[in-house]
Design a protein around this motif. Sequence first.
Motif, PDB file in Angstrom:
ATOM      1  N   TRP A 108      35.097  32.955  32.789  1.00 22.54           N
ATOM      2  CA  TRP A 108      34.977  33.304  31.515  1.00 22.54           C
ATOM      3  C   TRP A 108      35.560  32.610  30.422  1.00 22.54           C
ATOM      4  O   TRP A 108      35.324  32.762  29.303  1.00 22.54           O
ATOM      5  CB  TRP A 108      35.361  34.980  31.495  1.00 22.54           C
ATOM      6  CG  TRP A 108      34.804  35.912  32.377  1.00 22.54           C
ATOM      7  CD1 TRP A 108      34.755  36.006  33.402  1.00 22.54           C
ATOM      8  CD2 TRP A 108      33.789  36.685  31.531  1.00 22.54           C
ATOM      9  NE1 TRP A 108      34.035  37.138  33.904  1.00 22.54           N
ATOM     10  CE2 TRP A 108      33.280  37.593  32.572  1.00 22.54           C
ATOM     11  CE3 TRP A 108      33.513  37.256  30.150  1.00 22.54           C
ATOM     12  CZ2 TRP A 108      32.621  38.815  32.642  1.00 22.54           C
ATOM     13  CZ3 TRP A 108      32.675  38.289  30.194  1.00 22.54           C
ATOM     14  CH2 TRP A 108      32.298  39.047  31.111  1.00 22.54           C
ATOM     15  N   GLU A 109      35.944  31.565  30.599  1.00 23.27           N
ATOM     16  CA  GLU A 109      36.515  30.291  29.934  1.00 23.27           C
ATOM     17  C   GLU A 109      37.556  30.710  28.910  1.00 23.27           C
ATOM     18  O   GLU A 109      37.253  30.866  27.617  1.00 23.27           O
ATOM     19  CB  GLU A 109      35.592  29.641  29.289  1.00 23.27           C
ATOM     20  CG  GLU A 109      34.607  28.790  30.551  1.00 23.27           C
ATOM     21  CD  GLU A 109      33.427  28.080  29.754  1.00 23.27           C
ATOM     22  OE1 GLU A 109      33.305  28.167  28.502  1.00 23.27           O
ATOM     23  OE2 GLU A 109      32.977  27.023  30.408  1.00 23.27           O
ATOM     24  N   TYR A 139      38.610  35.419  36.894  1.00 27.15           N
ATOM     25  CA  TYR A 139      38.071  35.435  35.580  1.00 27.15           C
ATOM     26  C   TYR A 139      37.871  34.012  35.018  1.00 27.15           C
ATOM     27  O   TYR A 139      37.742  34.186  33.751  1.00 27.15           O
ATOM     28  CB  TYR A 139      38.687  36.399  34.821  1.00 27.15           C
ATOM     29  CG  TYR A 139      38.606  37.727  35.107  1.00 27.15           C
ATOM     30  CD1 TYR A 139      37.551  38.430  35.001  1.00 27.15           C
ATOM     31  CD2 TYR A 139      39.802  38.650  35.376  1.00 27.15           C
ATOM     32  CE1 TYR A 139      37.326  39.753  35.361  1.00 27.15           C
ATOM     33  CE2 TYR A 139      39.776  39.814  35.923  1.00 27.15           C
ATOM     34  CZ  TYR A 139      38.383  40.401  35.803  1.00 27.15           C
ATOM     35  OH  TYR A 139      38.487  42.056  36.119  1.00 27.15           O
ATOM     36  N   PRO A 180      32.630  39.917  26.206  1.00 28.18           N
ATOM     37  CA  PRO A 180      31.836  38.969  25.774  1.00 28.18           C
ATOM     38  C   PRO A 180      31.764  38.848  24.239  1.00 28.18           C
ATOM     39  O   PRO A 180      31.849  39.768  23.559  1.00 28.18           O
ATOM     40  CB  PRO A 180      30.271  39.329  26.186  1.00 28.18           C
ATOM     41  CG  PRO A 180      30.605  40.173  27.411  1.00 28.18           C
ATOM     42  CD  PRO A 180      31.969  41.030  26.979  1.00 28.18           C
ATOM     43  N   GLU A 229      38.697  42.851  32.575  1.00 29.81           N
ATOM     44  CA  GLU A 229      37.773  41.829  32.405  1.00 29.81           C
ATOM     45  C   GLU A 229      37.567  41.433  30.540  1.00 29.81           C
ATOM     46  O   GLU A 229      37.428  42.250  29.893  1.00 29.81           O
ATOM     47  CB  GLU A 229      36.289  42.495  32.896  1.00 29.81           C
ATOM     48  CG  GLU A 229      35.201  41.666  32.645  1.00 29.81           C
ATOM     49  CD  GLU A 229      33.934  42.329  33.514  1.00 29.81           C
ATOM     50  OE1 GLU A 229      33.087  42.918  32.497  1.00 29.81           O
ATOM     51  OE2 GLU A 229      33.850  42.320  34.755  1.00 29.81           O
TER      52      GLU A 229
END
Length: 210
Positions: A73-74, A70, A38, A35
């Motif tokens: 999440w760009e 995903y 951020p 993942e």
Amino acid sequence: MIVMVSNNTGFEAGRLAGKYPGQIGHLHSVDSPREPKPGIPWALDNGVFGAWQAGRKWSEEPLYRYLDDYAAWEPAWIVCPDSVGNRDETLRLWEEHSPALRALGLPLAFAVQDGMEKGDVPANDGAQVVFCGGSTSWKWRHLRMWTQFFPRVHVGRVNSRRLLAQAEDAGAESCDGTGWFRDPVRTRDLDLYLEQRSKENAQPCLEFSQ
């Protein structure tokens, strides 16, 4: 230049990302899904090189499965499927996969391979980043050609301070490497490189008046 540590989102990668904001990123691989973190820029490798290195046939399924999970999440960009060292097959794969990837609204990277010239990059057909791949000797001999003609160039397989300096001096926007956290010496080398760059960027600009 952003240094994208490949397939590593562990403690040391996070420590360096916090210590040197904007200088560390992640290159995620579809073969080892993680993942995104951020606040840390990331891009997505298609898994072709890993399959080639392991002597197995590449499959598109992990790439599209990862994007299903995903894409929101760009990523900074996605490497469109390519073929290691194979110009014609890489161009064919671009024609096959780029329409579906462009439909996601995400930037695409085109992996240049041995024998390619600037006219082979489909810049008018959605390629926003040139990913400098191919054989090691060909890649480094031609890197400056790509940075001369294209504003966004990424260099693959950069795993030493010398190669970091070489990629940055050539004008690359980013690079990646899998070896930075395999031993403490390389981790320290990366830390020292980023520290030196931070000091250079912090140098005040002197203004002279007549």
